[in-house]
Scaffold this active site. Structure first.
Site, mmCIF file in Angstrom:
data_model
loop_
_atom_site.group_PDB
_atom_site.id
_atom_site.type_symbol
_atom_site.label_atom_id
_atom_site.label_comp_id
_atom_site.label_asym_id
_atom_site.label_seq_id
_atom_site.Cartn_x
_atom_site.Cartn_y
_atom_site.Cartn_z
ATOM 1 N N ASP A 13 0.850 -1.177 0.000
ATOM 2 C CA ASP A 13 0.000 0.000 0.000
ATOM 3 C C ASP A 13 0.892 1.235 0.000
ATOM 4 O O ASP A 13 2.077 1.164 0.331
ATOM 5 C CB ASP A 13 -0.897 -0.027 1.242
ATOM 6 C CG ASP A 13 -1.927 1.081 1.231
ATOM 7 O OD1 ASP A 13 -2.467 1.374 0.158
ATOM 8 O OD2 ASP A 13 -2.187 1.666 2.301
ATOM 9 N N ASP A 15 -0.287 4.983 1.022
ATOM 10 C CA ASP A 15 -0.545 5.867 2.165
ATOM 11 C C ASP A 15 -0.496 5.082 3.474
ATOM 12 O O ASP A 15 -1.163 4.055 3.614
ATOM 13 C CB ASP A 15 -1.916 6.545 2.024
ATOM 14 C CG ASP A 15 -1.965 7.489 0.829
ATOM 15 O OD1 ASP A 15 -1.021 8.284 0.674
ATOM 16 O OD2 ASP A 15 -2.930 7.415 0.049
ATOM 17 N N ASP A 209 -1.183 -0.915 6.064
ATOM 18 C CA ASP A 209 -1.335 -0.312 7.398
ATOM 19 C C ASP A 209 -2.751 -0.463 7.933
ATOM 20 O O ASP A 209 -3.031 -0.035 9.045
ATOM 21 C CB ASP A 209 -0.982 1.181 7.348
ATOM 22 C CG ASP A 209 -2.021 1.992 6.579
ATOM 23 O OD1 ASP A 209 -2.293 1.649 5.404
ATOM 24 O OD2 ASP A 209 -2.563 2.950 7.158
#
Length: 259
Positions: A13, A15, A209
């Site tokens: 990922d 961000d 995250d």
């Protein structure tokens, strides 16, 4: 239990893993550099459909992260590929920005508000009441409802912004029709990404995250999963989920030695 194959390809990922509020997370540059030098297939993923891969390449380059255009995979690209597989050469009424409209143009879709095959909803900085009303009426008239991702909010310097999932809920409330979400946690986005780089899930890993999107999508796609604690999921939240990542690490800096 049979021993798993070594990790030969990586999906990560963007961000919360490589970037936080426009600033590279410490270790992200070294991780990307090592990935590129290794020659292993990799993708940087984002559920955000606003930007084209070229846009994202330029934005990342400005902060010192050199990610080639072909190594960027967005929910807009996944949505376009899904529609191309489902109904090649179709038509769509689109609420979104250049990342989504460009992806649909590139697969030969015609964008129209006259009896489209699909209403396709993505992120935009300015959700128009007129456009939402048009989408609702087209769906009521029989257009199929597609959304790029289910994220309910997105970040900004001023705080949370309503994102695709929230606007999709508004349209669903008005039409009684649920959209098909293409982006994470739908494993379809991950499998399409793996196919794009010629990788197999058994020898691949997903870094994210968020437990509810990144880790869930990686798990359902059959990959090993690494949760980093530099984004939205806090350490105390991990055990609240009925599934677990393969590994939990502090940040992307802890993973460079695995490449």
């Amino acid at each position: 239990m049979a021993e798993r194959k070594p990790i030969e390809s990586w999906l990560t990922d963007m961000d919360g893993v490589l970037v936080h509020e426009g600033i590279p997370i410490p270790g992200a540059d070294a991780f990307v550099k090592k990935l590129r030098e290794s020659g292993k297939p990799f993708l940087v993923l984002t559920n955000n459909s606003i930007y084209t891969p070229r846009d994202l390449h330029a934005r990342l380059a400005r902060i010192g992260l050199d990610v080639p255009v072909q190594n960027i995979w967005t929910s807009a690209l996944a949505t376009a590929q899904f529609l191309d597989d489902q109904r090649p050469g179709g038509t769509a009424y689109v609420i979104g920005e250049a990342g989504l409209t460009t992806a649909l143009h590139d697969i030969g879709y015609v964008l129209t508000d006259s009896e489209p095959d699909y209403v396709v909803l993505g992120e935009t900085r300015t959700y128009s009441f007129e456009a939402l009303t048009k989408a609702i009426r087209l769906i009521n008239a029989g257009a199929r409802f597609i959304a790029t991702n289910p994220d309910e909010t997105g970040p900004s310097a001023e705080g949370a912004l309503p994102a695709t999932g929230s606007v999709a809920a508004l349209i669903t409330k008005a039409t009684g029709r649920e959209p098909y979400f293409v982006g994470k946690p739908n494993p379809l986005m991950m499998r399409a990404g793996l196919n794009a780089i010629g990788a197999h899930s058994e020898g691949s890993a997903m870094i994210g995250d968020r437990m509810d999107t990144d880790i869930l999508a990686g798990l359902e796609a059959g990959m090993r999963t690494y949760l980093v604690l530099t984004g939205l999921t806090r350490p105390e939240e991990v055990d609240r989920y009925p599934f677990r990542p393969s590994h939990v690490v502090d940040s992307i800096a802890d993973l460079a030695d695995l490449i």
